[in-house]
Design a protein around this motif. Structure first.
Motif, PDB file in Angstrom:
ATOM      1  N   PHE A   1      -7.063 -12.819   2.924  1.00 49.49           N
ATOM      2  CA  PHE A   1      -6.044 -11.808   3.168  1.00 49.49           C
ATOM      3  C   PHE A   1      -6.678 -10.425   3.312  1.00 49.49           C
ATOM      4  O   PHE A   1      -7.598 -10.071   2.584  1.00 49.49           O
ATOM      5  N   VAL A   2      -6.171  -9.670   4.245  1.00 45.92           N
ATOM      6  CA  VAL A   2      -6.506  -8.258   4.392  1.00 45.92           C
ATOM      7  C   VAL A   2      -5.171  -7.496   4.424  1.00 45.92           C
ATOM      8  O   VAL A   2      -4.466  -7.537   5.413  1.00 45.92           O
ATOM      9  N   ASN A   3      -4.783  -6.932   3.260  1.00 49.99           N
ATOM     10  CA  ASN A   3      -5.427  -6.935   1.966  1.00 49.99           C
ATOM     11  C   ASN A   3      -4.859  -8.043   1.087  1.00 49.99           C
ATOM     12  O   ASN A   3      -3.758  -8.535   1.354  1.00 49.99           O
ATOM     13  N   PRO A   4      -5.599  -8.451   0.012  1.00 54.00           N
ATOM     14  CA  PRO A   4      -5.053  -9.446  -0.895  1.00 54.00           C
ATOM     15  C   PRO A   4      -3.689  -9.030  -1.436  1.00 54.00           C
ATOM     16  O   PRO A   4      -3.492  -7.872  -1.816  1.00 54.00           O
ATOM     17  N   LEU A   5      -2.779  -9.974  -1.451  1.00 56.28           N
ATOM     18  CA  LEU A   5      -1.402  -9.684  -1.854  1.00 56.28           C
ATOM     19  C   LEU A   5      -1.329  -9.102  -3.257  1.00 56.28           C
ATOM     20  O   LEU A   5      -0.598  -8.137  -3.508  1.00 56.28           O
ATOM     21  N   GLU A   6      -2.107  -9.645  -4.193  1.00 55.30           N
ATOM     22  CA  GLU A   6      -2.014  -9.201  -5.582  1.00 55.30           C
ATOM     23  C   GLU A   6      -2.647  -7.825  -5.792  1.00 55.30           C
ATOM     24  O   GLU A   6      -2.420  -7.180  -6.826  1.00 55.30           O
ATOM     25  N   ALA A   7      -3.432  -7.348  -4.822  1.00 56.11           N
ATOM     26  CA  ALA A   7      -4.080  -6.046  -4.960  1.00 56.11           C
ATOM     27  C   ALA A   7      -3.290  -4.930  -4.299  1.00 56.11           C
ATOM     28  O   ALA A   7      -3.412  -3.765  -4.687  1.00 56.11           O
ATOM     29  N   ASP A   8      -2.493  -5.266  -3.297  1.00 56.96           N
ATOM     30  CA  ASP A   8      -1.882  -4.240  -2.455  1.00 56.96           C
ATOM     31  C   ASP A   8      -0.959  -3.307  -3.238  1.00 56.96           C
ATOM     32  O   ASP A   8      -1.073  -2.084  -3.157  1.00 56.96           O
ATOM     33  N   LEU A   9      -0.032  -3.870  -4.002  1.00 58.17           N
ATOM     34  CA  LEU A   9       0.928  -3.030  -4.722  1.00 58.17           C
ATOM     35  C   LEU A   9       0.266  -2.192  -5.812  1.00 58.17           C
ATOM     36  O   LEU A   9       0.481  -0.967  -5.871  1.00 58.17           O
ATOM     37  N   PRO A  10      -0.581  -2.776  -6.704  1.00 58.41           N
ATOM     38  CA  PRO A  10      -1.242  -1.941  -7.714  1.00 58.41           C
ATOM     39  C   PRO A  10      -2.114  -0.847  -7.101  1.00 58.41           C
ATOM     40  O   PRO A  10      -2.252   0.232  -7.675  1.00 58.41           O
ATOM     41  N   ALA A  11      -2.688  -1.121  -5.930  1.00 58.25           N
ATOM     42  CA  ALA A  11      -3.567  -0.133  -5.304  1.00 58.25           C
ATOM     43  C   ALA A  11      -2.809   1.091  -4.832  1.00 58.25           C
ATOM     44  O   ALA A  11      -3.417   2.143  -4.589  1.00 58.25           O
ATOM     45  N   GLN A  12      -1.480   0.995  -4.694  1.00 59.71           N
ATOM     46  CA  GLN A  12      -0.687   2.136  -4.251  1.00 59.71           C
ATOM     47  C   GLN A  12      -0.385   3.121  -5.384  1.00 59.71           C
ATOM     48  O   GLN A  12       0.199   4.178  -5.142  1.00 59.71           O
ATOM     49  N   ASN A  13      -0.804   2.779  -6.593  1.00 64.64           N
ATOM     50  CA  ASN A  13      -0.571   3.628  -7.756  1.00 64.64           C
ATOM     51  C   ASN A  13      -1.441   4.880  -7.648  1.00 64.64           C
ATOM     52  O   ASN A  13      -2.646   4.842  -7.858  1.00 64.64           O
ATOM     53  N   LYS A  14      -0.830   6.025  -7.302  1.00 63.22           N
ATOM     54  CA  LYS A  14      -1.585   7.243  -7.024  1.00 63.22           C
ATOM     55  C   LYS A  14      -2.345   7.775  -8.242  1.00 63.22           C
ATOM     56  O   LYS A  14      -3.502   8.177  -8.117  1.00 63.22           O
ATOM     57  N   PRO A  15      -1.744   7.834  -9.440  1.00 63.49           N
ATOM     58  CA  PRO A  15      -2.534   8.286 -10.587  1.00 63.49           C
ATOM     59  C   PRO A  15      -3.752   7.388 -10.834  1.00 63.49           C
ATOM     60  O   PRO A  15      -4.832   7.895 -11.181  1.00 63.49           O
ATOM     61  N   ARG A  16      -3.597   6.089 -10.664  1.00 63.42           N
ATOM     62  CA  ARG A  16      -4.732   5.178 -10.845  1.00 63.42           C
ATOM     63  C   ARG A  16      -5.820   5.474  -9.819  1.00 63.42           C
ATOM     64  O   ARG A  16      -7.010   5.502 -10.145  1.00 63.42           O
ATOM     65  N   GLN A  17      -5.424   5.681  -8.564  1.00 62.99           N
ATOM     66  CA  GLN A  17      -6.399   6.037  -7.535  1.00 62.99           C
ATOM     67  C   GLN A  17      -7.206   7.269  -7.935  1.00 62.99           C
ATOM     68  O   GLN A  17      -8.435   7.291  -7.826  1.00 62.99           O
ATOM     69  N   LEU A  18      -6.492   8.299  -8.369  1.00 58.54           N
ATOM     70  CA  LEU A  18      -7.161   9.550  -8.705  1.00 58.54           C
ATOM     71  C   LEU A  18      -8.082   9.390  -9.909  1.00 58.54           C
ATOM     72  O   LEU A  18      -9.182   9.954  -9.943  1.00 58.54           O
ATOM     73  N   ARG A  19      -7.660   8.606 -10.913  1.00 58.53           N
ATOM     74  CA  ARG A  19      -8.526   8.373 -12.074  1.00 58.53           C
ATOM     75  C   ARG A  19      -9.802   7.656 -11.666  1.00 58.53           C
ATOM     76  O   ARG A  19     -10.910   8.029 -12.086  1.00 58.53           O
ATOM     77  N   LEU A  20      -9.656   6.602 -10.845  1.00 58.76           N
ATOM     78  CA  LEU A  20     -10.832   5.859 -10.393  1.00 58.76           C
ATOM     79  C   LEU A  20     -11.739   6.731  -9.530  1.00 58.76           C
ATOM     80  O   LEU A  20     -12.971   6.693  -9.669  1.00 58.76           O
ATOM     81  N   ALA A  21     -11.126   7.500  -8.623  1.00 54.21           N
ATOM     82  CA  ALA A  21     -11.915   8.369  -7.744  1.00 54.21           C
ATOM     83  C   ALA A  21     -12.723   9.364  -8.561  1.00 54.21           C
ATOM     84  O   ALA A  21     -13.919   9.590  -8.314  1.00 54.21           O
ATOM     85  N   HIS A  22     -12.075   9.976  -9.556  1.00 47.65           N
ATOM     86  CA  HIS A  22     -12.764  10.936 -10.417  1.00 47.65           C
ATOM     87  C   HIS A  22     -13.901  10.264 -11.178  1.00 47.65           C
ATOM     88  O   HIS A  22     -15.019  10.810 -11.288  1.00 47.65           O
ATOM     89  N   ALA A  23     -13.645   9.068 -11.700  1.00 49.96           N
ATOM     90  CA  ALA A  23     -14.678   8.346 -12.447  1.00 49.96           C
ATOM     91  C   ALA A  23     -15.871   7.982 -11.568  1.00 49.96           C
ATOM     92  O   ALA A  23     -17.000   7.885 -12.057  1.00 49.96           O
ATOM     93  N   LEU A  24     -15.633   7.795 -10.276  1.00 46.01           N
ATOM     94  CA  LEU A  24     -16.709   7.433  -9.344  1.00 46.01           C
ATOM     95  C   LEU A  24     -17.425   8.653  -8.789  1.00 46.01           C
ATOM     96  O   LEU A  24     -18.352   8.512  -7.983  1.00 46.01           O
ATOM     97  N   GLY A  25     -17.013   9.842  -9.188  1.00 44.34           N
ATOM     98  CA  GLY A  25     -17.707  11.044  -8.770  1.00 44.34           C
ATOM     99  C   GLY A  25     -17.116  11.756  -7.580  1.00 44.34           C
ATOM    100  O   GLY A  25     -17.714  12.723  -7.078  1.00 44.34           O
TER     101      GLY A  25
END
Length: 333
Positions: A121-145
């Motif tokens: 799948f592009v994208n995997p079904l189980e990943a698509d919805l959680p990946a839309q979580n904007k605060p989570r995106q920003l936390r991960l992005a910050h942690a990755l530099g």
């Protein structure tokens, strides 16, 4: 006995979607696999999906106007768009809502059955919805530099006023989730908007819906970065000539802005690729601001973000990259 070839790739979208789906279908055909477009708004009225479980095991089938397909016939699925079904407007509203829920659940169950049968799948079904979580995106992005703006997601007006003071009145507001299916709009759409002192006494609406408030970043240009696996395709746009598009370039008139080829520093590109992977995605469309000093500030990544304008205007081979991911053998991505 040699198993049958899995030579069909499903392209899941909606009936109003054309350019990008056509481009990916062309690229898949060049690779010797058979693209099959499925307009998800046509289910259940025009498509028949079945998920079955019996003593012999589980199976899923799809019947369209051109015939019946089994899960083992399907190599991969591009989850371009999953939209609500078109149902008869004469249906009782309560019954209509129930039909919507049941149709969505049945479609998701069918797709889960395909994934269990070994389809990629592009994208995997189980990943698509959680990946839309904007605060989570920003936390991960910050942690990755990656650099991110100061951000609040809140319905607390006092916190909004405090951030306004901290950023010296340079603040924007936007929504957590999109209201339209494309960058062209097509229905209700809420743009990113500047917040001024006059708005700080008009925050009563937060009682009904929280919003995202961010530090407003000075712009030299904005980037749309399409990630497919480990590849990045970069388009740049400068809305400085547009009065309406200063905060959100999508408000600009067509003759005020145009896409140009852009670039990302290698370390920013590597961090973005890692972010997309950690979100469980194969594809993502990320937005950045490039400041006058040359800093690259990450805003968000959309698992279903648009890219057609970058291929059409700049010739970036995004459809080919997606087709390669979909046509490849095996289930690992």
């Amino acid at each position: 006995m040699t198993p049958p070839a899995r030579d069909i790739v499903l392209l899941l979208t909606h009936s109003g979607d054309h350019y990008t789906v056509d481009r990916v279908a062309e690229e898949l055909s060049r690779r010797g696999v058979r693209p099959l477009r499925i307009d998800t708004d046509g289910f259940p009225a025009e498509l028949e999906l079945t998920s079955a479980l019996g003593r012999e095991g589980a199976e899923v089938t799809l019947r369209t106007a051109s015939g019946e397909l089994r899960g083992q016939d399907i190599r991969s699925v591009w989850l371009r768009r999953l939209v609500s079904p078109r149902l008869d407007e004469s249906l009782d509203p309560a019954f209509r809502a129930g039909c919507m829920r049941e149709s969505k659940a049945a479609l998701e169950g069918f797709l889960d059955g395909l994934e269990a049968a070994g389809c990629r799948f592009v994208n995997p079904l189980e990943a698509d919805l959680p990946a839309q979580n904007k605060p989570r995106q920003l936390r991960l992005a910050h942690a990755l530099g990656l650099e991110v703006p100061r951000t609040l997601v809140t319905n607390d007006a006092a916190r909004v006023r405090a951030l306004f003071e901290q950023v010296n009145g340079r603040m924007v507001a936007k929504m957590l989730t999109p209201l339209s299916q494309s960058m062209a709009g097509g229905g209700a759409f809420v743009y990113t908007s500047a917040i001024g002192p006059e708005h700080l006494d008009e925050l009563d609406g937060l009682r009904y819906s929280p919003m995202v408030f961010q530090e407003r970043i000075d712009k030299l240009r904005e980037l749309r970065v399409v990630v497919v696996g480990e590849q990045c395709f970069v388009g740049a746009i400068d809305a400085s000539r547009s009065v309406a598009g200063q905060v959100d370039w999508r408000r600009s008139k067509p003759d005020e802005v145009s896409w140009e080829k852009g670039s990302l520093p290698a370390e920013v590109s590597a961090r973005l690729v890692r972010l997309v992977a950690e979100l469980g995605l194969v594809y993502g469309a990320a937005d950045f601001i490039v400041t006058p000093e040359g800093r690259h500030v990450f805003l968000e990544v959309n698992p279903g973000g648009e890219w057609g304008m970058l291929e059409k205007d700049l010739g970036l081979p995004i459809a080919a990259a997606l087709a390669e991911a979909l046509a490849s053998e095996g289930t690992a991505l």
